[in-house]
Design a protein around this motif. Structure first.
Motif, PDB file in Angstrom:
ATOM      1  N   ASP A 358       9.292  41.842  -1.390  1.00  5.30           N
ATOM      2  CA  ASP A 358       9.542  43.108  -0.700  1.00  5.30           C
ATOM      3  C   ASP A 358       9.847  42.900   0.778  1.00  5.30           C
ATOM      4  O   ASP A 358      10.716  43.580   1.342  1.00  5.30           O
ATOM      5  N   ASP A 359       9.129  41.958   1.426  1.00 12.64           N
ATOM      6  CA  ASP A 359       9.381  41.756   2.860  1.00 12.64           C
ATOM      7  C   ASP A 359      10.741  41.094   3.091  1.00 12.64           C
ATOM      8  O   ASP A 359      11.428  41.374   4.086  1.00 12.64           O
ATOM      9  N   LYS A 362      13.250  43.813   2.722  1.00 11.50           N
ATOM     10  CA  LYS A 362      13.226  44.667   3.909  1.00 11.50           C
ATOM     11  C   LYS A 362      14.106  44.076   5.015  1.00 11.50           C
ATOM     12  O   LYS A 362      14.865  44.786   5.686  1.00 11.50           O
ATOM     13  N   THR A 394      10.923  34.940   0.858  1.00  6.08           N
ATOM     14  CA  THR A 394      10.144  35.802   1.740  1.00  6.08           C
ATOM     15  C   THR A 394      10.945  36.129   2.987  1.00  6.08           C
ATOM     16  O   THR A 394      12.001  35.537   3.246  1.00  6.08           O
ATOM     17  N   GLY A 395      10.419  37.045   3.784  1.00  4.86           N
ATOM     18  CA  GLY A 395      11.110  37.426   5.011  1.00  4.86           C
ATOM     19  C   GLY A 395      11.320  36.247   5.937  1.00  4.86           C
ATOM     20  O   GLY A 395      12.343  36.154   6.623  1.00  4.86           O
ATOM     21  N   THR A 406      11.889  43.337  15.332  1.00  5.16           N
ATOM     22  CA  THR A 406      11.198  43.924  14.193  1.00  5.16           C
ATOM     23  C   THR A 406      11.071  45.421  14.417  1.00  5.16           C
ATOM     24  O   THR A 406      11.322  45.940  15.504  1.00  5.16           O
TER      25      THR A 406
END
Length: 465
Positions: A358-359, A362, A394-395, A406
């Motif tokens: 999810d990150d 995003k 991952t992010g 951010t």
């Protein structure tokens, strides 16, 4: 005698022994199989293909026509010529029209005229053979692309969302032969849409010929497009068909047409209008029939006003315009594109399947993707490599994207500006002016570059410059 360099197989057949001896002597430097016995020549066709067969019309037991008929049944020849001392014009016209014979030569034979004729046929057949080989390779490539477009990925990502309008337009023109102009930023998938148009249309079984007008020096682009005859210029050791000629009955895709030289544009316009062309160094015209699809990331209307692009050509290639939105304006497609490319590249570089966390998603959704789909593909590939043996992206695997900040950074900045406005330490107009001037400074005062990078309307920059 100078030998014509070629890789063709040639057969001479004549039962007149004296003539055959003369032919062998005269053409000793040529790669020719001579047969004075037509029965032996007939047997040879069981095992070998001949690009050119030259045979006597009247021979005992097996005539030249019998030989060519047998060769055609066995698909064993490409070009047929008859020697004849019995000029039955009606019969010869009939077999020529039927495609059995391509040419006939009346006896007595002039060896020098025969050499001149043979050299011409060798040159033409060599060019045709290269052209057939090239088209065969193109057909294989097109079949692979067709498989990728419609079988491995039956629904091109975004056709039911961000590209829905494009898909509807493709369906409208799929049964028509119209000139299509595809516009959009670099990396938005203009070539993919061009191929979709081709493979959805009535010319899908014919060649899809692509040429990138910006990737070839302009002094070479003309010969690539129109072809050339042997001796047309230094280095033209053989004749060669151009991309337009190869696209006959198929589709010609001119990528980055906005980069084409204005003089070549004039020649292209003439081909589009007249449906025929002449190779460089030739006055002979060749009929061509093709669907034209062009693509550009330039604003051709502005180029027309500046005199860089012909207005009449612009109208000719723009029968049906298609504009591809940049990825930042169809973010609803990004998640599916990301997932598709993760699966694709994990398979290609032999990595275990991965998911997008999810990150990571995003981060991917937050980025503006100035390089569009192409940049997204490269980023996914790089993230897969960075992630190593992890089962999920991952992010942090996308740190190289250099996001401007951010979400918390943005909120903090907005809070600080809000306090300054409330405390009247800065007013909105001054803030706007400072921001615009700072952005303009980053682009050395070039307003169009600033507009392109930020999306801010240009009148704001003109107001504060």
């Amino acid at each position: 005698m100078n030998e014509i360099v070629h890789n063709l197989k040639i057969m001479f057949v004549d039962d007149e022994q004296t003539l055959m001896e003369d032919l062998k002597e005269f053409f000793q430097d040529y790669r020719i199989d001579f047969f004075s016995d037509p029965q032996k020549a007939l047997s040879e066709l069981d095992y070998n293909y001949f690009d050119i067969i030259i045979a006597d019309y009247k021979m005992p037991k097996v005539t030249g026509l019998d030989l060519l008929l047998s060769a055609r049944e066995k698909n064993a020849y490409g070009y047929g010529v008859l020697f004849t001392a019995y000029a039955d014009k009606y019969l010869l016209e009939k077999v020529i029209n039927e495609g059995l014979v391509n040419h006939y030569i009346e006896k007595p034979v002039s060896l020098f005229e025969l050499k001149k004729f043979l050299d011409k046929i060798i040159s033409e057949r060599s060019n045709n053979k290269e052209q057939e080989k090239y088209l065969k390779l193109l057909d294989i490539e097109n079949q692979e692309l067709k498989h990728r477009l419609f079988e491995q990925n039956p629904k091109i990502i975004g056709l039911d969302r961000g590209l829905k309008k494009i898909f509807e337009d493709v369906l409208k023109i799929s049964k028509l032969t119209v000139n299509v102009l595809i516009t959009g930023e670099t990396g938005t998938g203009k070539e993919v849409v061009a191929r979709l148009i081709h493979f959805s249309g009535k010319r899908k079984e014919k060649p899809f010929i692509k040429i990138n007008c910006s990737a070839i020096p302009q002094n070479l682009l003309e010969s690539e497009l129109f072809g050339f005859e042997k001796g047309a210029f230094t280095g033209a050791v053989n004749s060669k068909p151009g991309k337009i000629e190869l696209a006959h009955q198929g589709t010609l895709f001119l990528d980055e047409i906005g980069e084409m030289d204005i003089n070549i544009q004039a020649k292209l316009l003439n081909v589009i209008q007249e449906k025929k062309l002449s190779r460089l160094g030739s006055i002979k015209t060749i009929g061509v029939d093709f669907q034209l699809i062009c693509a550009t990331n330039r604003n051709l209307e502005k180029a027309v006003k500046k005199g860089d692009f012909r207005q009449d050509l612009y109208y000719r290639i723009n029968n049906y315009p298609l504009h591809l939105l940049p990825l930042r304006e169809r973010k609803e497609d990004i998640e599916d594109l990301a997932v598709f490319n993760v699966n694709k590249f994990c398979g290609e570089i032999n990595r275990p399947p991965k998911i997008i966390s999810d990150d990571a998603l995003k981060v991917v959704l937050k980025y503006d993707w100035p390089g569009n789909v192409r940049e997204l593909e490269n980023a996914i590939m790089r993230a897969i490599i960075v992630s190593g043996s992890n089962t999920a992206l991952t992010g942090s695997d996308f740190k190289f994207l250099n996001l401007s900040g951010t979400e918390s950074d943005e909120n903090e900045l907005i809070d600080r500006l809000t306090e300054l406005v409330i405390s009247k330490k800065i007013d909105m107009e001054s803030l706007k002016e400072s921001l615009i001037k700072t952005i303009l400074k980053k682009f050395d005062g070039k307003i169009l570059d600033a507009v392109k990078a930020t999306g801010i309307a240009k009148h704001h920059f003109y107001k504060y410059r």
